[in-house]
Write a protein that holds these residues in place. Structure first.
Motif, PDB file in Angstrom:
ATOM      1  N   ASN A  26       9.006   0.591  -1.035  1.00 20.50           N
ATOM      2  CA  ASN A  26       7.635   0.766  -1.526  1.00 20.50           C
ATOM      3  C   ASN A  26       6.688   1.324  -0.471  1.00 20.50           C
ATOM      4  O   ASN A  26       5.465   1.306  -0.650  1.00 20.50           O
ATOM      5  CB  ASN A  26       7.103  -0.568  -2.060  1.00 20.50           C
ATOM      6  CG  ASN A  26       7.844  -0.988  -3.308  1.00 20.50           C
ATOM      7  OD1 ASN A  26       7.568  -0.483  -4.392  1.00 20.50           O
ATOM      8  ND2 ASN A  26       8.823  -1.864  -3.150  1.00 20.50           N
ATOM      9  N   LYS A  29       3.714   3.260  -1.322  1.00 21.45           N
ATOM     10  CA  LYS A  29       3.595   3.215  -2.794  1.00 21.45           C
ATOM     11  C   LYS A  29       3.043   1.880  -3.273  1.00 21.45           C
ATOM     12  O   LYS A  29       3.333   1.439  -4.381  1.00 21.45           O
ATOM     13  CB  LYS A  29       4.979   3.442  -3.421  1.00 21.45           C
ATOM     14  CG  LYS A  29       5.590   4.807  -3.105  1.00 21.45           C
ATOM     15  CD  LYS A  29       6.976   4.880  -3.736  1.00 21.45           C
ATOM     16  CE  LYS A  29       7.881   5.840  -2.990  1.00 21.45           C
ATOM     17  NZ  LYS A  29       9.300   5.555  -3.258  1.00 21.45           N
ATOM     18  N   LYS A  31       0.553  -0.716  -4.847  1.00 17.78           N
ATOM     19  CA  LYS A  31      -0.489  -0.562  -5.870  1.00 17.78           C
ATOM     20  C   LYS A  31      -1.714  -1.424  -5.556  1.00 17.78           C
ATOM     21  O   LYS A  31      -2.833  -0.957  -5.575  1.00 17.78           O
ATOM     22  CB  LYS A  31       0.090  -0.916  -7.239  1.00 17.78           C
ATOM     23  CG  LYS A  31       1.120   0.151  -7.691  1.00 17.78           C
ATOM     24  CD  LYS A  31       1.385   0.123  -9.168  1.00 17.78           C
ATOM     25  CE  LYS A  31       2.291  -1.043  -9.504  1.00 17.78           C
ATOM     26  NZ  LYS A  31       2.906  -0.917 -10.844  1.00 17.78           N
ATOM     27  N   GLU A  46       5.637  -0.251  -6.390  1.00 17.38           N
ATOM     28  CA  GLU A  46       6.201   0.359  -7.591  1.00 17.38           C
ATOM     29  C   GLU A  46       7.487  -0.330  -8.035  1.00 17.38           C
ATOM     30  O   GLU A  46       7.756  -0.462  -9.215  1.00 17.38           O
ATOM     31  CB  GLU A  46       6.465   1.851  -7.335  1.00 17.38           C
ATOM     32  CG  GLU A  46       5.216   2.687  -7.485  1.00 17.38           C
ATOM     33  CD  GLU A  46       5.469   4.178  -7.291  1.00 17.38           C
ATOM     34  OE1 GLU A  46       6.630   4.580  -7.101  1.00 17.38           O
ATOM     35  OE2 GLU A  46       4.481   4.924  -7.332  1.00 17.38           O
TER      36      GLU A  46
END
Lengths: 357, 397
Positions: A26, A29, A31, A46
């Motif tokens: 991740n 990435k 969130k 993700e």
């Protein structure tokens, strides 16, 4: 060692080999993140989530302490851990179910978990009497006694906003305390004592003269040997000369001690970064537990906690209420030493009628 | 060394809930070095002063930095710490470790040193605290055999360090770990062999929260930033509103340029007025994230008071692309121009911040080939003492 080859300039190993598989997947990435409880974070990426448990550390730690941490990391965090810029230990867990047992085992070993969000995080600090030649106080001891007093603010998140404390044992500020909410700064208060018998051999005269920010040092001759003299009226006890000239020691047990500074911040959030400003010019060293220092720091924390609004750092709170009210509320005495008299002193003088009455 | 170690003052630091470094040190008091360190520290607590000599010149062959010499001033009383040198070990980007790797270093340190450390030093290094001159080469060999190298000290490039970056933060605007690794490896010579006017620290933070305190603590702060619009997840905003979170008070009224409004459950940001303070993103992590056009801003000259007073770094380059594909060439290019100009015109023990103050921003920008921009200042000058460099002359026939 097995190797006979002498390797140089290889640099540090690549960080990639120390990243938890979930972090690798991740990387870049993520969130969002959430605070699950004091000292515990989840970062949602993700393809998965990583759980962080943040634990205190005295920073001055033995291989025993580190092996305790690596043992716990192996047991609960797949063998992955890191340190923060404020010297906390962070365990990176793939399995949420390991959070509670990890915290329990940390607690059984006397290591608290916390330091996130609206809390006091670990204290950035320096070497002090443990390992430094120019220390005006001890650093590890001050951190220990201050955090004993403020322990509840590390393990709970009950302050208006985050509060960052730093300790530096002299003006060199290896702990860079000049942008902290509360800074504890060791200082000398008397000029260097010059050892004219060793100075000519130990020190380069032009470098020593140039080291003084206030041009207080001049070359002189004593018994035919070139040495230096100090214009004591100009000396600000910064110790800069001692850094370049060992024959000008600063330590003075009777006069060395601690000053307290407030209202700095480094983050750009809401307001621009700010330097700390002087709150208490001097408290004598009183080891082993410096009760006058812990009391002064606790007082500032409590007055801030009571009066600041949510999301106000100490400096933002003081800027809103004004300095006269800060001295009023904290009961700290305002003295002539609070008036700046160095390089940019004029920028701190009031040049308006804006005051609260 | 006396037969029995008595530390009544230090024992007071074993009380209270915060982890005690004294208890930890005592767990190793069977080692002569730790035992005498405790003894000397007890004396310091009694006498209210330190007993360390000014550093001495010790090092590793071929290296000018990475080891700090330290000797007790009273070695007759505490022979175990007559030598007590520090070894700085360059940390991995983001201070990430595995248990296995850390244990290997601890094995080396238990064999060759005191067993005491700082995790970590203020600049970023792993600090191995306390060894003797004869152990330095064996430590160096053992560390390099396990792929570790020394950090910086003295007037050199100090060990670069960075925040956690994209490894575990959704706000990282560039890869702080990759850039730190790259710069550290590219400039090994500058890091290991002091040849500058003074120290040069580089810190990388992925966003304006600046978790490495780069603006205050580094000569070169590389801070992640974005240029386009903050990304908004309106459904997450609605969830914050529905959960009763007071967006008006805690976000909108805290915005320094008042560029945020809430209409019903929809958040609007006038990004042309946003100064990237990141407060709203901090407070609403599930709904807001930095824009997509990301890079870094570069500020120079942050430092603590010695010599001429503390400085925050001055913004020099408002936006630079951090281009890993291109090998970070733009950053190297700027860095080398700065070093060249500072090397040529700076004075001994003059940090880059003090250098800029002395020669002025105008001269400095010309020297490193960066255009003057209104982003670099808080206001234009308010005094009329202008040194004009161009003027008209009477036309001659």
């Amino acid at each position: 060692m097995a190797t006979t080859e002498r390797r140089t300039d290889i640099g540090p190993p690549h960080y990639d080999k120390f990243l938890h598989p979930i972090i690798k997947e991740n990387y870049g990435k993520w969130k969002y993140h959430d605070t699950l409880r004091a000292g515990v974070l989840v970062h949602v990426g993700e393809t998965g989530s990583i759980y962080t448990v943040r634990a205190a550390s005295p920073r001055l730690i033995s291989t025993n302490f580190i092996r305790l941490m690596t043992g716990l990391a192996t047991k609960y965090a797949d063998g992955y851990l890191r340190f923060t810029s404020r010297n906390n230990v962070e365990f990176l867990l793939g399995n949420k179910d390991n959070i509670d047992p990890l915290i329990k085992e940390l607690s059984d070993n006397g290591v608290p978990v916390g330091g996130l969000n609206n809390s006091i995080s670990n204290v950035v600090h320096t070497q002090g009497w443990v390992h430094c030649h120019s220390a005006a106080t001890d650093a590890s001891g001050l951190v220990k006694v201050v955090m004993d007093e403020l322990y509840e603010y590390f393990v709970e998140m009950k302050l208006p906003h985050k509060l960052r404390i730093a300790v530096a044992c002299c003006l060199n500020m290896c702990g860079a305390v000049h942008a902290s909410d509360i800074a504890i700064l060791g200082l000398h208060r008397t000029p260097p004592r010059i050892d004219h018998s060793t100075l000519p051999n130990l020190c380069e005269i032009p470098t020593t003269v140039a080291s003084c920010p206030n041009n207080a040092i001049r070359p002189t001759s004593i018994e035919g040997k070139t040495t230096v003299k100090v214009d004591e009226d100009k000396c600000m006890y910064c110790g800069n000369c001692f850094t370049v000239c060992p024959a000008m020691p600063m330590a003075d047990p009777l006069n060395d001690g601690v000053s307290i500074w407030v209202g700095g911040k480094i983050s750009n959030a809401r307001t621009e970064p700010m330097f700390t400003k002087l709150a208490i010019p001097f408290i004598p060293n009183n080891p082993p537990r410096w009760p006058e220092v812990t009391e002064a720091v606790k007082n500032i924390v409590e007055v801030y906690a009571k009066n600041a609004k949510p999301y106000e750092r100490v400096g933002e709170w003081i800027n809103r209420i004004g300095w006269p009210k800060f001295f009023d509320l904290t009961g700290i005495e305002f003295t002539k030493y609070h008036l700046d008299d160095f390089r940019y002193a004029g920028t701190t003088y009031r040049r308006s009628m804006h005051n609260r009455y | 060394m006396s037969d029995e170690l008595k530390t009544p003052l230090l024992d007071e630091l074993e009380k209270g809930p915060w982890p005690s470094f004294i208890t930890d040190l005592k767990s190793m008091a069977d080692r002569p070095m730790v035992r005498d360190l405790l003894g000397q520290l007890e004396k310091s607590y009694r006498d209210k002063q330190g007993y360390w000599k000014h550093g001495g010149l010790v090092g590793i062959m071929g290296y000018g930095g990475g080891v700090i010499g330290r000797y007790s001033a009273i070695p007759d009383q505490f022979p175990g710490v007559s030598h007590f040198h520090t070894v700085r070990v360059n940390q991995p980007s983001g201070w990430f470790y595995t248990s296995e790797a850390l244990n290997e270093i601890m094995d080396i340190w238990d064999e060759h040193g005191s067993g005491l450390t700082n995790m970590h030093g203020s600049t970023g290094d792993m600090v191995l605290l306390g060894t003797t001159t004869k152990e330095l080469e064996p430590i160096f060999r053992a560390l390099t055999a396990k792929d570790w190298d020394l950090g910086g000290s003295g007037s050199d490039l100090r060990t670069p360090s960075c925040c956690i970056g994209p490894a575990r933060c959704e706000n990282a605007c560039y890869d702080t770990l990759a850039l730190t690794y790259n710069i550290t490896h590219k400039y090994q010579d500058e890091l290991h062999r002091p040849m500058f006017n003074y120290k040069y620290k580089i810190k990388m933070s992925g966003c304006p929260n600046d978790c490495t305190a780069a603006m205050a603590r580094s000569d070169m702060a590389i801070i992640g930033i974005w240029k386009d619009d903050i990304q908004i997840d309106q459904s997450a905003i609605a969830e914050y509103v529905d959960a009763g979170f007071n967006i008006q008070e805690y976000v909108i009224e805290k915005c320094p340029t008042k560029c945020i409004t809430l209409e019903g459950k929809e958040l609007k940001i006038d990004d042309s007025d946003c100064v990237k303070c990141v407060h709203c993103i901090n407070v609403l992590p599930k709904a807001l994230s930095p824009g997509k056009e990301r890079g870094a801003a570069i500020a120079l000259g942050g430092k603590a008071p010695i010599v001429d007073g503390a400085l925050f770094a001055t913004l020099i380059v408002p936006f630079i692309e951090i281009d890993e594909e291109n090998g970070f060439e733009e950053v190297h290019d700027l860095l080398e121009r700065i070093w060249e100009f500072w090397d040529e015109h700076g004075m001994n023990r003059e940090r880059i911040g003090e250098f800029i103050e002395r020669v002025t921003l105008k001269t400095f920008l010309e020297g490193i080939g960066v255009e003057p921009m209104p982003q670099q200042i808080t206001q234009p000058r308010d005094n009329p003492y202008i040194f004009y460099e161009e003027y008209f002359e009477e036309e001659t026939e």
